[in-house]
Design a protein around this motif. Structure first.
Motif, PDB file in Angstrom:
ATOM      1  N   GLU A  72       0.830  -1.208   0.000  1.00 13.12           N
ATOM      2  CA  GLU A  72       0.000   0.000   0.000  1.00 13.12           C
ATOM      3  C   GLU A  72       0.863   1.256   0.000  1.00 13.12           C
ATOM      4  OE1 GLU A  72      -3.105   0.015   2.945  1.00 13.12           O
ATOM      5  OE2 GLU A  72      -3.654  -2.053   2.446  1.00 13.12           O
ATOM      6  N   ARG A  73       1.937   1.266   0.796  1.00 18.60           N
ATOM      7  CA  ARG A  73       2.841   2.433   0.829  1.00 18.60           C
ATOM      8  C   ARG A  73       3.484   2.680  -0.523  1.00 18.60           C
ATOM      9  NH1 ARG A  73       4.740   0.110   5.677  1.00 18.60           N
ATOM     10  NH2 ARG A  73       6.662  -0.501   4.638  1.00 18.60           N
ATOM     11  N   ASN A  74       3.638   1.615  -1.314  1.00 23.11           N
ATOM     12  CA  ASN A  74       4.265   1.732  -2.626  1.00 23.11           C
ATOM     13  C   ASN A  74       3.261   1.798  -3.764  1.00 23.11           C
ATOM     14  OD1 ASN A  74       7.368   1.553  -2.369  1.00 23.11           O
ATOM     15  ND2 ASN A  74       6.558   0.154  -0.838  1.00 23.11           N
ATOM     16  N   GLY A  75       1.986   2.001  -3.438  1.00 22.98           N
ATOM     17  CA  GLY A  75       0.959   2.215  -4.452  1.00 22.98           C
ATOM     18  C   GLY A  75       0.619   0.996  -5.291  1.00 22.98           C
ATOM     19  N   LEU A  76       0.772  -0.196  -4.728  1.00 22.67           N
ATOM     20  CA  LEU A  76       0.479  -1.417  -5.473  1.00 22.67           C
ATOM     21  C   LEU A  76      -0.907  -1.939  -5.113  1.00 22.67           C
ATOM     22  CD1 LEU A  76       3.930  -3.118  -4.985  1.00 22.67           C
ATOM     23  CD2 LEU A  76       3.074  -2.045  -7.065  1.00 22.67           C
ATOM     24  N   GLU A  77      -1.598  -2.483  -6.099  1.00 24.87           N
ATOM     25  CA  GLU A  77      -2.914  -3.077  -5.888  1.00 24.87           C
ATOM     26  C   GLU A  77      -2.746  -4.436  -5.218  1.00 24.87           C
ATOM     27  OE1 GLU A  77      -6.001  -1.949  -6.592  1.00 24.87           O
ATOM     28  OE2 GLU A  77      -5.209  -0.036  -7.305  1.00 24.87           O
ATOM     29  N   LEU A  78      -3.609  -4.743  -4.273  1.00 19.92           N
ATOM     30  CA  LEU A  78      -3.525  -6.020  -3.572  1.00 19.92           C
ATOM     31  C   LEU A  78      -3.689  -7.201  -4.513  1.00 19.92           C
ATOM     32  CD1 LEU A  78      -5.423  -5.216  -0.258  1.00 19.92           C
ATOM     33  CD2 LEU A  78      -2.959  -5.184  -0.704  1.00 19.92           C
ATOM     34  N   ARG A  79      -4.443  -7.030  -5.594  1.00 21.84           N
ATOM     35  CA  ARG A  79      -4.647  -8.136  -6.538  1.00 21.84           C
ATOM     36  C   ARG A  79      -3.386  -8.464  -7.336  1.00 21.84           C
ATOM     37  NH1 ARG A  79      -8.371  -4.213  -9.304  1.00 21.84           N
ATOM     38  NH2 ARG A  79      -7.021  -3.097 -10.711  1.00 21.84           N
ATOM     39  N   ASP A  80      -2.393  -7.586  -7.311  1.00 21.35           N
ATOM     40  CA  ASP A  80      -1.139  -7.826  -8.026  1.00 21.35           C
ATOM     41  C   ASP A  80      -0.080  -8.501  -7.155  1.00 21.35           C
ATOM     42  OD1 ASP A  80      -2.020  -6.705 -10.424  1.00 21.35           O
ATOM     43  OD2 ASP A  80      -1.566  -4.684  -9.707  1.00 21.35           O
ATOM     44  N   LEU A  81      -0.440  -8.819  -5.911  1.00 18.14           N
ATOM     45  CA  LEU A  81       0.500  -9.422  -4.980  1.00 18.14           C
ATOM     46  C   LEU A  81       0.384 -10.936  -4.988  1.00 18.14           C
ATOM     47  CD1 LEU A  81      -0.074  -7.145  -1.858  1.00 18.14           C
ATOM     48  CD2 LEU A  81       1.438  -6.749  -3.810  1.00 18.14           C
ATOM     49  N   HIS A  82       1.483 -11.572  -4.706  1.00 17.89           N
ATOM     50  CA  HIS A  82       1.493 -13.017  -4.478  1.00 17.89           C
ATOM     51  C   HIS A  82       2.253 -13.235  -3.184  1.00 17.89           C
ATOM     52  CE1 HIS A  82       3.073 -17.134  -4.788  1.00 17.89           C
ATOM     53  NE2 HIS A  82       1.870 -17.362  -5.252  1.00 17.89           N
ATOM     54  N   LEU A  83       1.567 -13.816  -2.183  1.00 16.11           N
ATOM     55  CA  LEU A  83       2.171 -14.068  -0.888  1.00 16.11           C
ATOM     56  C   LEU A  83       2.376 -15.563  -0.711  1.00 16.11           C
ATOM     57  CD1 LEU A  83      -0.104 -11.633   1.077  1.00 16.11           C
ATOM     58  CD2 LEU A  83       2.303 -11.285   0.570  1.00 16.11           C
ATOM     59  N   ARG A  84       3.577 -15.933  -0.277  1.00 20.19           N
ATOM     60  CA  ARG A  84       3.898 -17.344  -0.058  1.00 20.19           C
ATOM     61  C   ARG A  84       4.321 -17.514   1.404  1.00 20.19           C
ATOM     62  NH1 ARG A  84       7.755 -17.793  -3.694  1.00 20.19           N
ATOM     63  NH2 ARG A  84       9.454 -17.590  -2.222  1.00 20.19           N
ATOM     64  N   ALA A  85       3.618 -18.379   2.125  1.00 22.31           N
ATOM     65  CA  ALA A  85       3.924 -18.623   3.540  1.00 22.31           C
ATOM     66  C   ALA A  85       5.313 -19.235   3.693  1.00 22.31           C
ATOM     67  CB  ALA A  85       2.881 -19.551   4.138  1.00 22.31           C
ATOM     68  N   ARG A  86       6.036 -18.765   4.702  1.00 23.56           N
ATOM     69  CA  ARG A  86       7.382 -19.278   4.975  1.00 23.56           C
ATOM     70  C   ARG A  86       7.443 -20.003   6.310  1.00 23.56           C
ATOM     71  NH1 ARG A  86      11.938 -17.774   2.646  1.00 23.56           N
ATOM     72  NH2 ARG A  86      12.944 -17.687   4.669  1.00 23.56           N
ATOM     73  N   GLY A  87       6.422 -19.935   7.113  1.00 20.93           N
ATOM     74  CA  GLY A  87       6.419 -20.566   8.434  1.00 20.93           C
ATOM     75  C   GLY A  87       6.438 -19.534   9.534  1.00 20.93           C
ATOM     76  N   GLY A 102       4.260 -17.582  10.526  1.00 18.60           N
ATOM     77  CA  GLY A 102       3.584 -16.340  10.183  1.00 18.60           C
ATOM     78  C   GLY A 102       4.286 -15.479   9.151  1.00 18.60           C
ATOM     79  N   SER A 103       5.547 -15.760   8.838  1.00 13.15           N
ATOM     80  CA  SER A 103       6.268 -14.936   7.864  1.00 13.15           C
ATOM     81  C   SER A 103       5.870 -15.314   6.442  1.00 13.15           C
ATOM     82  CB  SER A 103       7.778 -15.067   8.053  1.00 13.15           C
ATOM     83  OG  SER A 103       8.198 -16.377   7.774  1.00 13.15           O
ATOM     84  N   VAL A 104       6.044 -14.363   5.525  1.00  7.44           N
ATOM     85  CA  VAL A 104       5.669 -14.566   4.124  1.00  7.44           C
ATOM     86  C   VAL A 104       6.736 -13.991   3.206  1.00  7.44           C
ATOM     87  CG1 VAL A 104       3.180 -14.528   4.570  1.00  7.44           C
ATOM     88  CG2 VAL A 104       4.355 -12.405   3.983  1.00  7.44           C
ATOM     89  N   THR A 105       6.777 -14.516   1.980  1.00  6.89           N
ATOM     90  CA  THR A 105       7.586 -13.941   0.910  1.00  6.89           C
ATOM     91  C   THR A 105       6.623 -13.230  -0.035  1.00  6.89           C
ATOM     92  OG1 THR A 105       9.257 -15.657   1.068  1.00  6.89           O
ATOM     93  CG2 THR A 105       9.156 -14.432  -1.004  1.00  6.89           C
ATOM     94  N   LEU A 106       6.922 -11.981  -0.367  1.00  4.48           N
ATOM     95  CA  LEU A 106       6.073 -11.173  -1.238  1.00  4.48           C
ATOM     96  C   LEU A 106       6.652 -11.111  -2.636  1.00  4.48           C
ATOM     97  CD1 LEU A 106       3.761  -9.095  -1.755  1.00  4.48           C
ATOM     98  CD2 LEU A 106       5.390  -7.341  -1.025  1.00  4.48           C
ATOM     99  N   SER A 107       5.808 -11.379  -3.628  1.00  3.30           N
ATOM    100  CA  SER A 107       6.140 -11.167  -5.034  1.00  3.30           C
ATOM    101  C   SER A 107       5.067 -10.275  -5.624  1.00  3.30           C
ATOM    102  CB  SER A 107       6.174 -12.495  -5.789  1.00  3.30           C
ATOM    103  OG  SER A 107       7.166 -13.340  -5.256  1.00  3.30           O
ATOM    104  N   VAL A 108       5.431  -9.472  -6.630  1.00  3.23           N
ATOM    105  CA  VAL A 108       4.506  -8.547  -7.270  1.00  3.23           C
ATOM    106  C   VAL A 108       4.489  -8.815  -8.768  1.00  3.23           C
ATOM    107  CG1 VAL A 108       3.983  -6.109  -7.712  1.00  3.23           C
ATOM    108  CG2 VAL A 108       4.952  -6.791  -5.517  1.00  3.23           C
ATOM    109  N   ARG A 109       3.304  -8.783  -9.352  1.00  7.37           N
ATOM    110  CA  ARG A 109       3.177  -8.972 -10.803  1.00  7.37           C
ATOM    111  C   ARG A 109       3.986  -7.891 -11.518  1.00  7.37           C
ATOM    112  NH1 ARG A 109      -2.699  -8.802 -13.156  1.00  7.37           N
ATOM    113  NH2 ARG A 109      -2.976 -10.003 -11.262  1.00  7.37           N
ATOM    114  N   ARG A 110       4.879  -8.308 -12.403  1.00  3.90           N
ATOM    115  CA  ARG A 110       5.762  -7.355 -13.104  1.00  3.90           C
ATOM    116  C   ARG A 110       4.984  -6.291 -13.875  1.00  3.90           C
ATOM    117  NH1 ARG A 110      11.214  -8.878 -13.200  1.00  3.90           N
ATOM    118  NH2 ARG A 110      11.516 -11.053 -12.636  1.00  3.90           N
ATOM    119  N   SER A 111       3.871  -6.665 -14.474  1.00  2.85           N
ATOM    120  CA  SER A 111       3.097  -5.688 -15.240  1.00  2.85           C
ATOM    121  C   SER A 111       2.557  -4.573 -14.340  1.00  2.85           C
ATOM    122  CB  SER A 111       1.953  -6.373 -15.991  1.00  2.85           C
ATOM    123  OG  SER A 111       1.048  -6.981 -15.077  1.00  2.85           O
TER     124      SER A 111
END
Length: 67
Positions: free
Chosen positions: A22-37, A39-48
């Motif tokens: 949100e601070r970087n102006g990205l839409e939530l639908r463009d995010l991909h969150l992967r659980a790491r254990g 409670g932590s997550v790895t965040l990826s963002v759609r390149r487009s």
């Protein structure tokens, strides 16, 4: 349909990753969150969603929410 994502980094929680997006102006639908254990997550963002002017390494200058 498959989308190409750019991995941004690890966050302590899903809420921290969403706050960063949100601070970087990205839409939530463009995010991909992967659980790491634990409670932590790895965040990826759609390149487009990053556009042509996005820096090549968005992990540079991370402020909060990262390990």
């Amino acid at each position: 349909m498959s989308y190409d994502h750019q991995e941004i980094g690890d966050f302590a929680s899903e809420a921290d990753a969403r706050d960063w997006a949100e601070r970087n102006g990205l839409e939530l639908r463009d995010l991909h969150l992967r659980a790491r254990g634990e409670g932590s997550v790895t965040l990826s963002v759609r390149r487009s969603a990053l556009g042509d002017t996005a820096p090549s390494d968005l992990s540079y200058g991370r402020r909060t929410g990262f390990f």
